[in-house]
Design a protein around this motif. Structure first.
Motif, PDB file in Angstrom:
ATOM      1  N   LEU A 255      88.121  38.412  51.880  1.00  7.97           N
ATOM      2  CA  LEU A 255      87.476  37.769  50.742  1.00  7.97           C
ATOM      3  C   LEU A 255      86.087  38.355  50.485  1.00  7.97           C
ATOM      4  O   LEU A 255      85.676  38.519  49.331  1.00  7.97           O
ATOM      5  CB  LEU A 255      87.392  36.262  50.973  1.00  7.97           C
ATOM      6  CG  LEU A 255      88.737  35.529  51.009  1.00  7.97           C
ATOM      7  CD1 LEU A 255      88.545  34.073  51.423  1.00  7.97           C
ATOM      8  CD2 LEU A 255      89.440  35.607  49.666  1.00  7.97           C
ATOM      9  N   LEU A 256      85.368  38.677  51.554  1.00  6.91           N
ATOM     10  CA  LEU A 256      84.077  39.329  51.377  1.00  6.91           C
ATOM     11  C   LEU A 256      84.265  40.696  50.717  1.00  6.91           C
ATOM     12  O   LEU A 256      83.501  41.082  49.820  1.00  6.91           O
ATOM     13  CB  LEU A 256      83.381  39.483  52.729  1.00  6.91           C
ATOM     14  CG  LEU A 256      82.954  38.173  53.413  1.00  6.91           C
ATOM     15  CD1 LEU A 256      82.525  38.444  54.850  1.00  6.91           C
ATOM     16  CD2 LEU A 256      81.854  37.475  52.636  1.00  6.91           C
ATOM     17  N   GLY A 257      85.297  41.407  51.130  1.00  4.13           N
ATOM     18  CA  GLY A 257      85.603  42.690  50.500  1.00  4.13           C
ATOM     19  C   GLY A 257      86.022  42.541  49.051  1.00  4.13           C
ATOM     20  O   GLY A 257      85.698  43.382  48.206  1.00  4.13           O
ATOM     21  N   ASP A 258      86.748  41.463  48.748  1.00  7.53           N
ATOM     22  CA  ASP A 258      87.164  41.216  47.368  1.00  7.53           C
ATOM     23  C   ASP A 258      85.958  41.080  46.442  1.00  7.53           C
ATOM     24  O   ASP A 258      86.032  41.390  45.254  1.00  7.53           O
ATOM     25  CB  ASP A 258      88.007  39.942  47.284  1.00  7.53           C
ATOM     26  CG  ASP A 258      89.406  40.115  47.846  1.00  7.53           C
ATOM     27  OD1 ASP A 258      89.858  41.273  47.971  1.00  7.53           O
ATOM     28  OD2 ASP A 258      90.052  39.107  48.166  1.00  7.53           O
ATOM     29  N   LEU A 259      84.849  40.590  46.980  1.00  8.36           N
ATOM     30  CA  LEU A 259      83.642  40.406  46.173  1.00  8.36           C
ATOM     31  C   LEU A 259      82.697  41.598  46.265  1.00  8.36           C
ATOM     32  O   LEU A 259      81.550  41.514  45.834  1.00  8.36           O
ATOM     33  CB  LEU A 259      82.908  39.132  46.598  1.00  8.36           C
ATOM     34  CG  LEU A 259      83.623  37.822  46.273  1.00  8.36           C
ATOM     35  CD1 LEU A 259      82.740  36.631  46.605  1.00  8.36           C
ATOM     36  CD2 LEU A 259      84.030  37.766  44.807  1.00  8.36           C
ATOM     37  N   GLY A 260      83.182  42.706  46.816  1.00  2.00           N
ATOM     38  CA  GLY A 260      82.416  43.938  46.733  1.00  2.00           C
ATOM     39  C   GLY A 260      81.752  44.395  48.009  1.00  2.00           C
ATOM     40  O   GLY A 260      81.138  45.472  48.027  1.00  2.00           O
ATOM     41  N   ALA A 261      81.801  43.604  49.093  1.00  2.00           N
ATOM     42  CA  ALA A 261      81.191  44.041  50.346  1.00  2.00           C
ATOM     43  C   ALA A 261      81.955  45.233  50.918  1.00  2.00           C
ATOM     44  O   ALA A 261      83.155  45.402  50.690  1.00  2.00           O
ATOM     45  CB  ALA A 261      81.175  42.898  51.360  1.00  2.00           C
ATOM     46  N   ASP A 262      81.238  46.069  51.640  1.00  2.00           N
ATOM     47  CA  ASP A 262      81.847  47.192  52.352  1.00  2.00           C
ATOM     48  C   ASP A 262      82.311  46.660  53.698  1.00  2.00           C
ATOM     49  O   ASP A 262      81.511  46.496  54.630  1.00  2.00           O
ATOM     50  CB  ASP A 262      80.811  48.305  52.532  1.00  2.00           C
ATOM     51  CG  ASP A 262      81.355  49.502  53.305  1.00  2.00           C
ATOM     52  OD1 ASP A 262      82.582  49.583  53.500  1.00  2.00           O
ATOM     53  OD2 ASP A 262      80.535  50.353  53.721  1.00  2.00           O
ATOM     54  N   VAL A 263      83.592  46.355  53.814  1.00  2.00           N
ATOM     55  CA  VAL A 263      84.132  45.734  55.021  1.00  2.00           C
ATOM     56  C   VAL A 263      84.786  46.807  55.881  1.00  2.00           C
ATOM     57  O   VAL A 263      85.727  47.478  55.450  1.00  2.00           O
ATOM     58  CB  VAL A 263      85.140  44.624  54.681  1.00  2.00           C
ATOM     59  CG1 VAL A 263      85.673  43.982  55.962  1.00  2.00           C
ATOM     60  CG2 VAL A 263      84.489  43.571  53.797  1.00  2.00           C
ATOM     61  N   ILE A 264      84.274  46.948  57.089  1.00  2.00           N
ATOM     62  CA  ILE A 264      84.763  47.949  58.029  1.00  2.00           C
ATOM     63  C   ILE A 264      85.547  47.238  59.120  1.00  2.00           C
ATOM     64  O   ILE A 264      84.991  46.450  59.895  1.00  2.00           O
ATOM     65  CB  ILE A 264      83.591  48.738  58.628  1.00  2.00           C
ATOM     66  CG1 ILE A 264      82.863  49.504  57.511  1.00  2.00           C
ATOM     67  CG2 ILE A 264      84.077  49.696  59.708  1.00  2.00           C
ATOM     68  CD1 ILE A 264      81.534  50.096  57.948  1.00  2.00           C
ATOM     69  N   LYS A 265      86.831  47.499  59.154  1.00  2.00           N
ATOM     70  CA  LYS A 265      87.704  46.882  60.156  1.00  2.00           C
ATOM     71  C   LYS A 265      87.588  47.677  61.447  1.00  2.00           C
ATOM     72  O   LYS A 265      87.973  48.857  61.497  1.00  2.00           O
ATOM     73  CB  LYS A 265      89.148  46.865  59.652  1.00  2.00           C
ATOM     74  CG  LYS A 265      90.123  46.162  60.581  1.00  2.00           C
ATOM     75  CD  LYS A 265      91.505  46.074  59.942  1.00  2.00           C
ATOM     76  CE  LYS A 265      92.486  45.350  60.849  1.00  2.00           C
ATOM     77  NZ  LYS A 265      92.106  43.942  61.082  1.00  2.00           N
ATOM     78  N   VAL A 266      87.039  47.037  62.479  1.00  2.00           N
ATOM     79  CA  VAL A 266      86.886  47.690  63.782  1.00  2.00           C
ATOM     80  C   VAL A 266      88.024  47.217  64.668  1.00  2.00           C
ATOM     81  O   VAL A 266      88.123  46.039  65.000  1.00  2.00           O
ATOM     82  CB  VAL A 266      85.528  47.335  64.425  1.00  2.00           C
ATOM     83  CG1 VAL A 266      85.365  48.106  65.738  1.00  2.00           C
ATOM     84  CG2 VAL A 266      84.382  47.646  63.477  1.00  2.00           C
ATOM     85  N   GLU A 267      88.900  48.143  65.048  1.00  4.52           N
ATOM     86  CA  GLU A 267      90.066  47.758  65.839  1.00  4.52           C
ATOM     87  C   GLU A 267      90.283  48.739  66.971  1.00  4.52           C
ATOM     88  O   GLU A 267      89.736  49.846  66.976  1.00  4.52           O
ATOM     89  CB  GLU A 267      91.312  47.643  64.962  1.00  4.52           C
ATOM     90  CG  GLU A 267      91.616  48.850  64.104  1.00  4.52           C
ATOM     91  CD  GLU A 267      92.745  48.582  63.094  1.00  4.52           C
ATOM     92  OE1 GLU A 267      93.666  47.798  63.393  1.00  4.52           O
ATOM     93  OE2 GLU A 267      92.699  49.177  62.006  1.00  4.52           O
ATOM     94  N   ALA A 268      91.084  48.312  67.925  1.00  4.10           N
ATOM     95  CA  ALA A 268      91.407  49.171  69.062  1.00  4.10           C
ATOM     96  C   ALA A 268      92.278  50.338  68.600  1.00  4.10           C
ATOM     97  O   ALA A 268      92.910  50.269  67.538  1.00  4.10           O
ATOM     98  CB  ALA A 268      92.131  48.366  70.133  1.00  4.10           C
ATOM     99  N   PRO A 269      92.332  51.422  69.373  1.00  5.51           N
ATOM    100  CA  PRO A 269      93.196  52.544  68.989  1.00  5.51           C
ATOM    101  C   PRO A 269      94.646  52.140  68.745  1.00  5.51           C
ATOM    102  O   PRO A 269      95.341  52.773  67.947  1.00  5.51           O
ATOM    103  CB  PRO A 269      93.063  53.497  70.182  1.00  5.51           C
ATOM    104  CG  PRO A 269      91.676  53.241  70.680  1.00  5.51           C
ATOM    105  CD  PRO A 269      91.475  51.760  70.524  1.00  5.51           C
ATOM    106  N   GLY A 270      95.117  51.086  69.405  1.00  4.43           N
ATOM    107  CA  GLY A 270      96.475  50.602  69.153  1.00  4.43           C
ATOM    108  C   GLY A 270      96.572  49.688  67.959  1.00  4.43           C
ATOM    109  O   GLY A 270      97.669  49.290  67.558  1.00  4.43           O
ATOM    110  N   GLY A 271      95.428  49.330  67.379  1.00  5.80           N
ATOM    111  CA  GLY A 271      95.412  48.508  66.178  1.00  5.80           C
ATOM    112  C   GLY A 271      95.223  47.029  66.474  1.00  5.80           C
ATOM    113  O   GLY A 271      95.430  46.549  67.593  1.00  5.80           O
ATOM    114  N   ASP A 272      94.796  46.302  65.469  1.00  7.34           N
ATOM    115  CA  ASP A 272      94.739  44.839  65.477  1.00  7.34           C
ATOM    116  C   ASP A 272      96.111  44.310  65.906  1.00  7.34           C
ATOM    117  O   ASP A 272      97.149  44.772  65.415  1.00  7.34           O
ATOM    118  CB  ASP A 272      94.376  44.413  64.043  1.00  7.34           C
ATOM    119  CG  ASP A 272      94.535  42.937  63.738  1.00  7.34           C
ATOM    120  OD1 ASP A 272      94.921  42.155  64.618  1.00  7.34           O
ATOM    121  OD2 ASP A 272      94.276  42.578  62.579  1.00  7.34           O
ATOM    122  N   ILE A 273      96.130  43.320  66.810  1.00  9.64           N
ATOM    123  CA  ILE A 273      97.422  42.805  67.276  1.00  9.64           C
ATOM    124  C   ILE A 273      98.233  42.196  66.138  1.00  9.64           C
ATOM    125  O   ILE A 273      99.450  42.065  66.231  1.00  9.64           O
ATOM    126  CB  ILE A 273      97.239  41.766  68.399  1.00  9.64           C
ATOM    127  CG1 ILE A 273      96.380  40.588  67.940  1.00  9.64           C
ATOM    128  CG2 ILE A 273      96.641  42.407  69.634  1.00  9.64           C
ATOM    129  CD1 ILE A 273      96.280  39.470  68.966  1.00  9.64           C
TER     130      ILE A 273
END
Length: 401
Positions: free
Chosen positions: A25-43
């Motif tokens: 939702l923050l990204g929907d309103l224009g924020a630069d949202v950086i998803k930080v996840e493990a090399p295997g990805g978000d569970i």
């Protein structure tokens, strides 16, 4: 509102549904949202079916308008890198068990020392403090322990959960509101803060009317299926070919309903003359209405009721929802593109009228799709990026290297 949060940088360490919904939702309103996840990805990427070209549709539905960097926080250099990113961010979202971020050296107490304006939002099952702090919990478990499941279903049925992740989604919405409020406070005071948002508290807030009723009466609610426990008729009734939801509990609409059903005297039946009497005699009322409604199909009744200003709606399956002219008019559904899954459709952020709908700037990212790009944005030199990739601290999609 598309660019209301433009310029804000959000590091989203959260996983599965609640935290990622807030980040989305923050990204929907224009924020630069950086998803930080493990090399295997978000569970959450493992949730399915359904899958689309091997990607979880459930996970993708929570992660539009984000970029992904894959950092191994178990590697000694991982938390150091995450700390560098957080020092230049406006918001940090995380949904690890309480204490995990602190042990990694990137909890609020540590980050506040180098970045007092940071808004740090922790999403957990039961909160950062209290006797249940360390208990694990997910949507269904919290629906159970918060009392929500005791309210779902028919009186004689076993406990049931809301089939959509109600606790997760409510928590994501509340975290979104809390972050916006904290950003406003920061604008006024120059200080960030630590937000503690839990699935448990959110599930309790979701039950506002039911819990208020219990606190006033001391009586546990009885599971009543589709019926509202405080008004009648206000539930789903069978018709000749389906089901229709009717909300005709105000006295004028109750009388109008009886008129349309061809039985005006029913309105003054001593069992049904007032809303409290109709609630007390709900089973008898349901039997009377169901008998009369069996005479015609759902759409015919809908037309008759709406002509008489009686609030009603057919029980729509998702196929009917997709054909809804209101859905088409509102433009709620959006199309996004994932590099692996292709086009993905989902509900967008419907914050207002059609002109206020958020834009989809980015589709749900693949794991580490933007790692190199993000590190460059935060001032990491090209040679250092190469070293981080070579040592496995950071993962980058091979086709993006």
């Amino acid at each position: 509102m598309n660019d209301a949060l433009a310029g804000l940088v959000v590091l989203d360490f959260s996983q599965v549904g609640a935290g990622p919904t807030c980040g989305m939702l923050l990204g929907d309103l224009g924020a630069d949202v950086i998803k930080v996840e493990a090399p295997g990805g978000d569970i959450g990427r493992k949730l399915g079916p359904p899958w689309q070209n091997g990607e979880s549709v459930v996970s993708m539905s929570f992660n539009r308008n984000k970029r992904s960097i894959a950092i191994d926080l178990k590697h000694p250099a991982g938390p150091k890198l995450a700390r560098r990113l957080a020092a230049a961010a406006d918001v940090v979202l995380e949904s690890f068990r309480p204490g995990v971020m602190d042990r990694l050296g990137i909890g609020y107490a540590a980050l506040r020392e180098i970045h007092p304006r940071l808004v740090f939002c922790s999403v957990s099952a039961y909160g950062q403090t209290g006797p249940w702090r360390d208990k694990p919990g997910v949507d269904g478990i919290v629906q159970a322990v918060s009392g929500l499941m005791s309210n779902i279903g028919e009186e004689d049925s076993p406990p049931m959960k809301v089939q959509v992740p109600a606790a997760d989604m409510t928590t994501g919405f509340l975290a979104f509101g809390a972050v916006l409020a904290a950003l406003r406070v920061r604008d006024l005071t120059g200080q960030g803060q630590h937000l503690d948002v839990s699935l448990y508290n959110s599930a309790l807030m979701l039950q506002q009317s039911a819990l208020a009723s219990y606190l006033a009466s001391g009586e546990k609610p009885v599971r009543s299926g589709s019926a509202a426990p405080y008004s009648a008729p206000n539930e789903a009734y069978p018709t000749r070919d389906g089901w229709i939801m009717i909300a005709a509990y105000h006295e004028d609409r109750w009388k109008a309903l009886c008129e349309v059903l061809g039985d005006p005297p029913l309105a003054t039946d001593p069992r049904f003359a007032t809303n409290p009497q109709r609630v007390a005699n709900r089973k008898a009322l349901t039997a009377e209405l169901s008998t009369r409604l069996a005479a015609h199909g759902t759409l015919e009744w809908q037309e008759r009721f709406e002509t008489a200003d009686i609030i009603c709606a057919p029980i729509a399956g998702y196929d009917m929802v997709m054909d809804s002219p209101q859905l088409a008019h509102n433009g709620v559904l959006v199309e996004t593109r994932n590099v692996d899954a292709g086009v993905v459709r989902m509900p967008g952020a419907a914050f207002g009228d059609r002109d206020a709908q958020s834009r989809v700037r980015r589709g749900p990212p693949a794991i580490g799709e933007h790692s190199r790009e993000i590190l460059g944005q935060f001032g990491v030199a090209a040679g250092d990026i190469d070293a981080l990739l070579a040592t496995g601290v950071v993962q980058q999609r091979k086709d993006k290297q």
